[in-house]
Design a protein around this motif. Structure first.
Motif, PDB file in Angstrom:
ATOM      1  N   ASP A 133       0.846  -1.191   0.000  1.00  0.00           N
ATOM      2  CA  ASP A 133       0.000   0.000   0.000  1.00  0.00           C
ATOM      3  C   ASP A 133       0.887   1.250   0.000  1.00  0.00           C
ATOM      4  O   ASP A 133       2.111   1.176  -0.035  1.00  0.00           O
ATOM      5  N   LYS A 134       0.271   2.389   0.043  1.00  0.00           N
ATOM      6  CA  LYS A 134       0.998   3.649  -0.086  1.00  0.00           C
ATOM      7  C   LYS A 134       1.875   3.967   1.122  1.00  0.00           C
ATOM      8  O   LYS A 134       2.897   4.637   0.996  1.00  0.00           O
ATOM      9  N   TRP A 135       1.520   3.476   2.309  1.00  0.00           N
ATOM     10  CA  TRP A 135       2.150   3.955   3.535  1.00  0.00           C
ATOM     11  C   TRP A 135       2.965   2.941   4.319  1.00  0.00           C
ATOM     12  O   TRP A 135       3.857   3.323   5.087  1.00  0.00           O
TER      13      TRP A 135
END
Length: 118
Positions: free
Chosen positions: A21-23
């Motif tokens: 995911d992005k984080w």
């Protein structure tokens, strides 16, 4: 070559789904670089993550045993996060990917500019 099964029995899909995911990787890199950190310090380090998304990401990483959360019975409550041994064992692989990305970024950006895709 292995077959990647389209269900929850595929370990590659299962793990990469959580880390891709992005984080998640940014949180792991931040904790690895700084050691034990409070929520607000992680949030300051990754400035563009919302508090809600940081909370969700930390909970997910905690559920997978990559991050530990320690709550101190103080007023106001103090909560600290750190990498677990499992999280630490993942870091050489993430660092390899980070180093590759840093080395390859100029060429990747050049390729993108040639195709007109930012």
């Amino acid at each position: 070559m292995r077959n990647f099964h389209p269900d929850n029995n595929c370990p590659v899909r299962n793990v990469l789904c959580r880390l891709g995911d992005k984080w998640s990787m940014l949180v792991l890199i931040t904790l690895n670089a700084n050691g034990t950190m409070r929520f607000c310090d992680i949030h300051k380090t990754i400035a563009d993550i919302s508090q809600r998304m940081l909370t969700v990401t930390l909970r997910t990483l905690e559920t997978d045993g990559l991050v530990s959360r320690k709550v101190y019975a103080e007023v106001p409550p103090r909560v600290e996060y750190e990498l677990t041994e499992r999280g630490k064992s993942l870091m050489p692989h993430i660092e390899g990917l980070v180093n590759w990305a840093l080395q390859q970024l100029p060429g990747i950006m050049e390729s993108r500019s040639q195709t007109g895709i930012p």
